[in-house]
Design a protein around this motif. Structure first.
Motif, PDB file in Angstrom:
ATOM      1  N   ALA A 106       0.785  -1.205  -0.099  1.00 17.98           N
ATOM      2  CA  ALA A 106       0.030  -0.120  -0.041  1.00 17.98           C
ATOM      3  C   ALA A 106       0.965   1.276   0.105  1.00 17.98           C
ATOM      4  O   ALA A 106       0.505   2.334  -0.757  1.00 17.98           O
ATOM      5  CB  ALA A 106      -0.903   0.030   1.281  1.00 17.98           C
ATOM      6  N   LEU A 107       2.018   1.209   1.068  1.00 16.76           N
ATOM      7  CA  LEU A 107       2.905   2.446   0.861  1.00 16.76           C
ATOM      8  C   LEU A 107       3.439   2.793  -0.491  1.00 16.76           C
ATOM      9  O   LEU A 107       3.721   3.900  -0.726  1.00 16.76           O
ATOM     10  CB  LEU A 107       3.832   2.234   1.971  1.00 16.76           C
ATOM     11  CG  LEU A 107       4.839   3.336   2.210  1.00 16.76           C
ATOM     12  CD1 LEU A 107       4.200   4.581   2.556  1.00 16.76           C
ATOM     13  CD2 LEU A 107       5.949   3.062   3.358  1.00 16.76           C
ATOM     14  N   GLY A 108       4.107   1.507  -1.092  1.00 10.59           N
ATOM     15  CA  GLY A 108       4.746   1.514  -2.360  1.00 10.59           C
ATOM     16  C   GLY A 108       3.691   2.138  -3.435  1.00 10.59           C
ATOM     17  O   GLY A 108       4.217   3.215  -4.353  1.00 10.59           O
ATOM     18  N   LEU A 109       2.411   1.749  -3.538  1.00  8.16           N
ATOM     19  CA  LEU A 109       1.397   2.401  -4.578  1.00  8.16           C
ATOM     20  C   LEU A 109       1.107   3.701  -4.339  1.00  8.16           C
ATOM     21  O   LEU A 109       1.071   4.351  -5.364  1.00  8.16           O
ATOM     22  CB  LEU A 109       0.252   1.472  -4.414  1.00  8.16           C
ATOM     23  CG  LEU A 109       0.384  -0.099  -5.145  1.00  8.16           C
ATOM     24  CD1 LEU A 109      -0.957  -0.698  -4.692  1.00  8.16           C
ATOM     25  CD2 LEU A 109       0.572  -0.052  -6.468  1.00  8.16           C
ATOM     26  N   ALA A 110       0.925   4.111  -3.012  1.00  7.58           N
ATOM     27  CA  ALA A 110       0.731   5.403  -2.600  1.00  7.58           C
ATOM     28  C   ALA A 110       1.843   6.331  -3.007  1.00  7.58           C
ATOM     29  O   ALA A 110       1.464   7.516  -3.636  1.00  7.58           O
ATOM     30  CB  ALA A 110       0.419   5.835  -1.384  1.00  7.58           C
ATOM     31  N   GLY A 143      -6.993  -0.036  -1.579  1.00  6.41           N
ATOM     32  CA  GLY A 143      -7.632  -1.372  -1.657  1.00  6.41           C
ATOM     33  C   GLY A 143      -6.707  -2.464  -1.079  1.00  6.41           C
ATOM     34  O   GLY A 143      -7.032  -3.297  -0.242  1.00  6.41           O
ATOM     35  N   ALA A 144      -5.240  -2.107  -1.250  1.00  2.65           N
ATOM     36  CA  ALA A 144      -4.307  -2.835  -0.655  1.00  2.65           C
ATOM     37  C   ALA A 144      -4.190  -2.590   0.866  1.00  2.65           C
ATOM     38  O   ALA A 144      -4.179  -3.602   1.671  1.00  2.65           O
ATOM     39  CB  ALA A 144      -2.884  -2.392  -1.156  1.00  2.65           C
ATOM     40  N   LEU A 145      -4.621  -1.334   1.320  1.00  7.12           N
ATOM     41  CA  LEU A 145      -4.565  -0.880   2.573  1.00  7.12           C
ATOM     42  C   LEU A 145      -6.028  -1.714   3.279  1.00  7.12           C
ATOM     43  O   LEU A 145      -6.062  -2.320   4.532  1.00  7.12           O
ATOM     44  CB  LEU A 145      -4.728   0.463   2.920  1.00  7.12           C
ATOM     45  CG  LEU A 145      -4.465   1.121   4.333  1.00  7.12           C
ATOM     46  CD1 LEU A 145      -2.954   0.558   4.702  1.00  7.12           C
ATOM     47  CD2 LEU A 145      -4.654   2.545   4.381  1.00  7.12           C
ATOM     48  N   PRO A 164       3.487  -4.588  16.473  1.00  4.70           N
ATOM     49  CA  PRO A 164       4.414  -3.565  17.093  1.00  4.70           C
ATOM     50  C   PRO A 164       3.626  -2.245  17.388  1.00  4.70           C
ATOM     51  O   PRO A 164       2.728  -2.051  16.858  1.00  4.70           O
ATOM     52  CB  PRO A 164       5.432  -3.543  16.039  1.00  4.70           C
ATOM     53  CG  PRO A 164       4.838  -3.992  14.658  1.00  4.70           C
ATOM     54  CD  PRO A 164       3.842  -5.076  15.191  1.00  4.70           C
ATOM     55  N   ALA A 165       4.230  -1.392  18.338  1.00  5.57           N
ATOM     56  CA  ALA A 165       3.548  -0.229  18.611  1.00  5.57           C
ATOM     57  C   ALA A 165       3.458   0.770  17.648  1.00  5.57           C
ATOM     58  O   ALA A 165       2.571   1.556  17.496  1.00  5.57           O
ATOM     59  CB  ALA A 165       4.237   0.284  19.832  1.00  5.57           C
ATOM     60  N   TRP A 166       4.407   0.698  16.524  1.00  5.21           N
ATOM     61  CA  TRP A 166       4.317   1.689  15.340  1.00  5.21           C
ATOM     62  C   TRP A 166       3.328   1.402  14.260  1.00  5.21           C
ATOM     63  O   TRP A 166       3.369   1.959  13.336  1.00  5.21           O
ATOM     64  CB  TRP A 166       5.837   1.927  14.764  1.00  5.21           C
ATOM     65  CG  TRP A 166       6.565   0.598  14.930  1.00  5.21           C
ATOM     66  CD1 TRP A 166       7.426  -0.154  15.544  1.00  5.21           C
ATOM     67  CD2 TRP A 166       6.456  -0.285  13.521  1.00  5.21           C
ATOM     68  NE1 TRP A 166       7.851  -1.334  15.042  1.00  5.21           N
ATOM     69  CE2 TRP A 166       7.295  -1.230  13.806  1.00  5.21           C
ATOM     70  CE3 TRP A 166       5.856  -0.113  12.431  1.00  5.21           C
ATOM     71  CZ2 TRP A 166       7.310  -2.292  12.724  1.00  5.21           C
ATOM     72  CZ3 TRP A 166       5.896  -1.192  11.256  1.00  5.21           C
ATOM     73  CH2 TRP A 166       6.697  -2.230  11.525  1.00  5.21           C
ATOM     74  N   ALA A 167       2.681   0.252  14.387  1.00 10.36           N
ATOM     75  CA  ALA A 167       1.759  -0.510  13.277  1.00 10.36           C
ATOM     76  C   ALA A 167       1.004   0.460  13.075  1.00 10.36           C
ATOM     77  O   ALA A 167       0.415   0.994  11.823  1.00 10.36           O
ATOM     78  CB  ALA A 167       1.343  -1.886  13.473  1.00 10.36           C
ATOM     79  N   ALA A 168       0.089   1.098  14.042  1.00  8.85           N
ATOM     80  CA  ALA A 168      -1.024   1.901  14.021  1.00  8.85           C
ATOM     81  C   ALA A 168      -0.535   3.352  13.277  1.00  8.85           C
ATOM     82  O   ALA A 168      -1.178   4.115  12.424  1.00  8.85           O
ATOM     83  CB  ALA A 168      -1.593   2.290  15.320  1.00  8.85           C
ATOM     84  N   ALA A 173       0.088   6.839   8.277  1.00  8.41           N
ATOM     85  CA  ALA A 173       0.931   7.598   7.509  1.00  8.41           C
ATOM     86  C   ALA A 173       0.766   7.037   6.038  1.00  8.41           C
ATOM     87  O   ALA A 173       0.739   7.968   5.276  1.00  8.41           O
ATOM     88  CB  ALA A 173       2.486   7.214   8.078  1.00  8.41           C
ATOM     89  N   VAL A 174       0.406   5.771   5.764  1.00  9.95           N
ATOM     90  CA  VAL A 174       0.136   5.200   4.552  1.00  9.95           C
ATOM     91  C   VAL A 174      -1.232   6.037   4.152  1.00  9.95           C
ATOM     92  O   VAL A 174      -1.283   6.403   2.907  1.00  9.95           O
ATOM     93  CB  VAL A 174      -0.067   3.749   4.491  1.00  9.95           C
ATOM     94  CG1 VAL A 174      -0.658   3.325   3.215  1.00  9.95           C
ATOM     95  CG2 VAL A 174       1.423   3.182   4.855  1.00  9.95           C
ATOM     96  N   LEU A 175      -2.244   6.100   4.729  1.00 11.34           N
ATOM     97  CA  LEU A 175      -3.320   6.602   4.580  1.00 11.34           C
ATOM     98  C   LEU A 175      -3.222   8.016   3.995  1.00 11.34           C
ATOM     99  O   LEU A 175      -3.867   8.715   3.017  1.00 11.34           O
ATOM    100  CB  LEU A 175      -4.233   6.570   5.678  1.00 11.34           C
ATOM    101  CG  LEU A 175      -5.982   6.919   5.211  1.00 11.34           C
ATOM    102  CD1 LEU A 175      -6.454   6.060   3.921  1.00 11.34           C
ATOM    103  CD2 LEU A 175      -6.819   6.696   6.493  1.00 11.34           C
ATOM    104  N   ALA A 176      -2.350   8.918   4.917  1.00 15.69           N
ATOM    105  CA  ALA A 176      -1.961  10.222   4.539  1.00 15.69           C
ATOM    106  C   ALA A 176      -1.388  10.250   3.178  1.00 15.69           C
ATOM    107  O   ALA A 176      -1.733  11.338   2.272  1.00 15.69           O
ATOM    108  CB  ALA A 176      -1.055  11.008   5.683  1.00 15.69           C
ATOM    109  N   VAL A 177      -0.219   9.461   3.049  1.00 11.14           N
ATOM    110  CA  VAL A 177       0.334   9.640   1.511  1.00 11.14           C
ATOM    111  C   VAL A 177      -0.695   9.334   0.533  1.00 11.14           C
ATOM    112  O   VAL A 177      -0.559   9.993  -0.646  1.00 11.14           O
ATOM    113  CB  VAL A 177       1.543   8.654   1.587  1.00 11.14           C
ATOM    114  CG1 VAL A 177       2.326   8.466  -0.019  1.00 11.14           C
ATOM    115  CG2 VAL A 177       2.398   9.072   2.357  1.00 11.14           C
ATOM    116  N   CYS A 178      -1.460   8.287   0.639  1.00 11.87           N
ATOM    117  CA  CYS A 178      -2.623   8.318  -0.486  1.00 11.87           C
ATOM    118  C   CYS A 178      -3.607   9.266  -0.627  1.00 11.87           C
ATOM    119  O   CYS A 178      -3.771   9.650  -1.560  1.00 11.87           O
ATOM    120  CB  CYS A 178      -3.574   6.998   0.225  1.00 11.87           C
ATOM    121  SG  CYS A 178      -2.835   5.277   0.174  1.00 11.87           S
ATOM    122  N   LEU A 179      -3.911  10.106   0.442  1.00  8.88           N
ATOM    123  CA  LEU A 179      -4.646  11.269   0.464  1.00  8.88           C
ATOM    124  C   LEU A 179      -3.985  12.240  -0.480  1.00  8.88           C
ATOM    125  O   LEU A 179      -4.611  12.998  -1.305  1.00  8.88           O
ATOM    126  CB  LEU A 179      -5.248  11.708   1.943  1.00  8.88           C
ATOM    127  CG  LEU A 179      -6.214  10.748   2.480  1.00  8.88           C
ATOM    128  CD1 LEU A 179      -6.612  11.244   3.841  1.00  8.88           C
ATOM    129  CD2 LEU A 179      -7.616  10.581   1.659  1.00  8.88           C
TER     130      LEU A 179
END
Length: 196
Positions: A106-110, A143-145, A164-168, A173-179
């Motif tokens: 998802a991060l790569g696509l965004a 969709g990947a997210l 891990p604690a940083w997963a949330a 962060a991935v959602l912000a890059v998508c937007l």
């Protein structure tokens, strides 16, 4: 003469006329004289023949099933009558976690959608780059997210789940890059439509 309130001799075995009284508690039994006395009614198997005693007398250990079946799996039932647990006896428990591969996808696509939309904007607002950037950062990356969220929700129901604690934080962060990629591509599409 008052009767003793603690005298329970009427509830014991019947005395024979002229016979000896029953022995005291813990004493030796008196020698048997005459025909057998009638049962007091406390043990229904006391005066039964040996052949009738064995099948009628219940087994106290069988009240809760086979004691050897507890703690076993593989077709056996547990103490609550449910099928055996999914963990085999002596087997190791596995720890499940979030599907990080879908985070990477998802991060790569965004990021790819954002870069393509930005390159199109710097090149003069090309419609093709704006559409490709919008599609990659929008429906494809989200969709990947969504696939990540679906798999992660299913894994949370397993026996041991550790994230891990940083997963949330990475999710947002991935959602912000998508937007950002969606907004950049949509802005170029709007500029192109305004020039028509």
């Amino acid at each position: 003469m008052s009767q003793n309130p603690f005298d329970f001799s009427d509830f014991g075995p019947a005395r024979q006329p002229g016979g000896t009284p029953p022995p005291a508690f813990g004493g030796a039994p008196a020698p048997h004289q005459g025909p057998p006395a009638a049962s007091g009614g406390f043990d229904p198997w006391a005066n039964q023949p040996p052949s009738a005693q064995s099948p009628a007398r219940p087994n106290p250990e069988s009240a809760f099933g086979d004691p050897g079946a507890f703690g076993q799996s593989g077709g056996q039932q547990d103490v609550f009558g449910l099928p055996g647990s999914g963990v085999a006896a002596g087997g190791a428990l596995t720890t499940s976690g979030p599907p990080m591969i879908w985070f990477v996808i998802a991060l790569g696509l965004a990021i790819a959608g954002f870069v393509i939309a930005l390159a199109g904007a710097l090149a003069g607002g090309l419609l093709a780059t704006a559409l490709v950037g919008w599609l990659l950062a929008g429906p494809v990356a989200i969709g990947a997210l969504a696939t990540y969220t679906r798999i992660d929700t299913r894994r949370r129901t397993e026996t041991i789940y550790s994230a891990p604690a940083w997963a949330a934080n990475l999710y947002w962060a991935v959602l912000a890059v998508c937007l950002v990629g969606i907004a950049l591509g949509a802005w170029q599409i709007a500029l192109w439509a305004g020039r028509l």
